[in-house]
Design an enzyme around this catalytic site. Structure first.
Site, PDB file in Angstrom:
ATOM      1  N   LYS A 155       0.808  -1.075  -0.050  1.00 43.54           N
ATOM      2  CA  LYS A 155       0.113   0.107  -0.162  1.00 43.54           C
ATOM      3  C   LYS A 155       0.963   1.416  -0.036  1.00 43.54           C
ATOM      4  O   LYS A 155       1.110   1.915   0.954  1.00 43.54           O
ATOM      5  CB  LYS A 155      -0.917  -0.221   1.176  1.00 43.54           C
TER       6      LYS A 155
HETATM    7  N1  PMP Z   1      -7.147  -2.999  -3.434  1.00 42.68           N
HETATM    8  C1  PMP Z   1      -6.614  -1.704  -3.411  1.00 42.68           C
HETATM    9  C2  PMP Z   1      -6.022  -1.336  -4.538  1.00 42.68           C
HETATM   10  C3  PMP Z   1      -7.094  -0.974  -2.295  1.00 42.68           C
HETATM   11  O1  PMP Z   1      -6.410   0.537  -2.046  1.00 42.68           O
HETATM   12  C4  PMP Z   1      -7.577  -1.557  -1.152  1.00 42.68           C
HETATM   13  C5  PMP Z   1      -8.054  -0.483   0.204  1.00 42.68           C
HETATM   14  N2  PMP Z   1      -6.895  -0.454   0.988  1.00 42.68           N
HETATM   15  C6  PMP Z   1      -7.866  -2.856  -1.044  1.00 42.68           C
HETATM   16  C7  PMP Z   1      -7.620  -3.365  -2.431  1.00 42.68           C
HETATM   17  C8  PMP Z   1      -8.724  -3.567  -0.049  1.00 42.68           C
HETATM   18  O2  PMP Z   1      -7.899  -3.706   1.112  1.00 42.68           O
HETATM   19  P1  PMP Z   1      -8.111  -4.056   2.412  1.00 42.68           P
HETATM   20  O3  PMP Z   1      -8.819  -4.813   2.532  1.00 42.68           O
HETATM   21  O4  PMP Z   1      -6.757  -4.426   2.951  1.00 42.68           O
HETATM   22  O5  PMP Z   1      -8.473  -2.678   2.947  1.00 42.68           O
END
Ligand code: PMP
Length: 303
Positions: A155
């Site tokens: 991220k």
């Molecule tokens: N893909 C992307 C590109 C994201 O930004 C997110 C949000 N964080 C997710 C998937 C979902 O990730 P998570 O379930 O860990 O929040």
């Protein structure tokens, strides 16, 4: 905008007083790694539960490792700061928390220090199931970043510019949101959320090698669904499978579960959020807020 108390560079202060230098790698090049986390208020217990905090902190450490910055604090310490920040605001309601490690001071895109961190909570209600509406998606002509270009697995702030291109294009073209294909022309994910579809009662999601973030909600849904007896497949997904899906949804910590009711104007099912989708969202809320006592290891009490 509420001027909440945030934790920044080891101090609790008003958000409006927290500044980033204009010549920092953060400001110029998007050099940051972050987490978006939710905490759920449990009224009967008078408790606020952070959902899957340990997994978010593990991913934050992975993100630091991959972009080669030294995290300024370790998970146990961050958990303490996280609690202190929410308590300082006395939030007794659903809350969303942004936790960011960033290139501070003055430097360029390849600087490794100084590195700082902030934790910023805001009051934010969970998705209303009564008001749940399906979204119209398109398959984007923009390609998802890939592992050998800008790894989507972690991220990083700068990764979101890829999502921006696709999202603004989709909206300009009259859709609510985009779905990306990867370099291999297989389905990857949304601009800020992972994707699941239902076909013939089976829950299907692109694999972790399909240019997706290692999403915590994705992992949660897989585990929850299997515990309820649903068959779940993680595999590569063709674009046309989206058009033939009975149900489709995006998921993420912030978005929770967002039903998609059409893709490229192909109407899915009866054009309404599907029963499996809505059922999973109800179960997600119940587990995250501790109303459903299963998976206690996923909830970190704040008070
Ligand atoms: N893909 C992307 C590109 C994201 O930004 C997110 C949000 N964080 C997710 C998937 C979902 O990730 P998570 O379930 O860990 O929040």
């Amino acid at each position: 905008m509420e001027d909440n108390l945030i934790w920044c560079r080891s101090e609790i202060l008003r958000q409006s007083k927290a500044m980033v230098p204009v010549l920092s790698p953060m400001a110029q090049f998007g050099l940051n790694v972050f987490e978006g986390i939710r905490a759920y208020w449990n009224m009967s217990e008078s408790q606020l539960y952070a959902f899957r905090l340990d997994e978010h902190l593990r991913r934050l450490m992975d993100s630091c490792r991959l972009i080669r910055i030294e995290p300024p604090h370790q998970p146990a310490e961050i958990t303490r700061f996280f609690r202190d920040t929410i308590k300082a605001n006395d939030f007794r309601c659903d809350t969303a928390i942004r936790m960011t490690v960033f290139g501070d001071g003055e430097g360029t895109w390849n600087s490794s220090e100084p590195v700082s961190m902030f934790i910023a909570p805001i009051a934010r209600e969970r998705t209303s199931i009564a008001g749940l509406q399906g979204k119209a998606a398109c398959v984007s002509s923009w390609e998802r970043i890939s592992d050998n270009v800008m790894p989507p697995r972690i991220k990083v702030g700068a990764n979101y510019i890829n999502g921006r291109y696709a999202h603004l294009q989709a909206q300009r073209d009259g859709y609510d949101l985009p779905i990306f294909l990867g370099r291999d022309r297989k389905v990857s994910e949304g601009a800020g959320a992972c994707l699941f579809m239902v076909r013939g009662g089976t829950l299907i999601t692109p694999s972790l090698t399909s240019s997706v973030l290692e999403s915590i909600t994705r992992a949660t849904i897989i585990e929850m669904a299997r515990a309820s007896g649903l068959v779940v497949e993680e595999r590569s997904v063709d674009r046309t499978e989206l058009y033939l899906a009975d149900e489709l949804f995006l998921c993420g910590s912030a978005a929770e579960i967002t039903p998609i009711t059409s893709v490229d104007r192909f109407i899915l099912g009866n054009g309404e959020p599907g029963v499996i989708t809505v059922g999973l969202l109800e179960e997600y809320h119940a587990i995250a807020s501790g109303i459903d006592p299963r998976f206690p290891e996923w909830r970190t009490p704040i008070y």
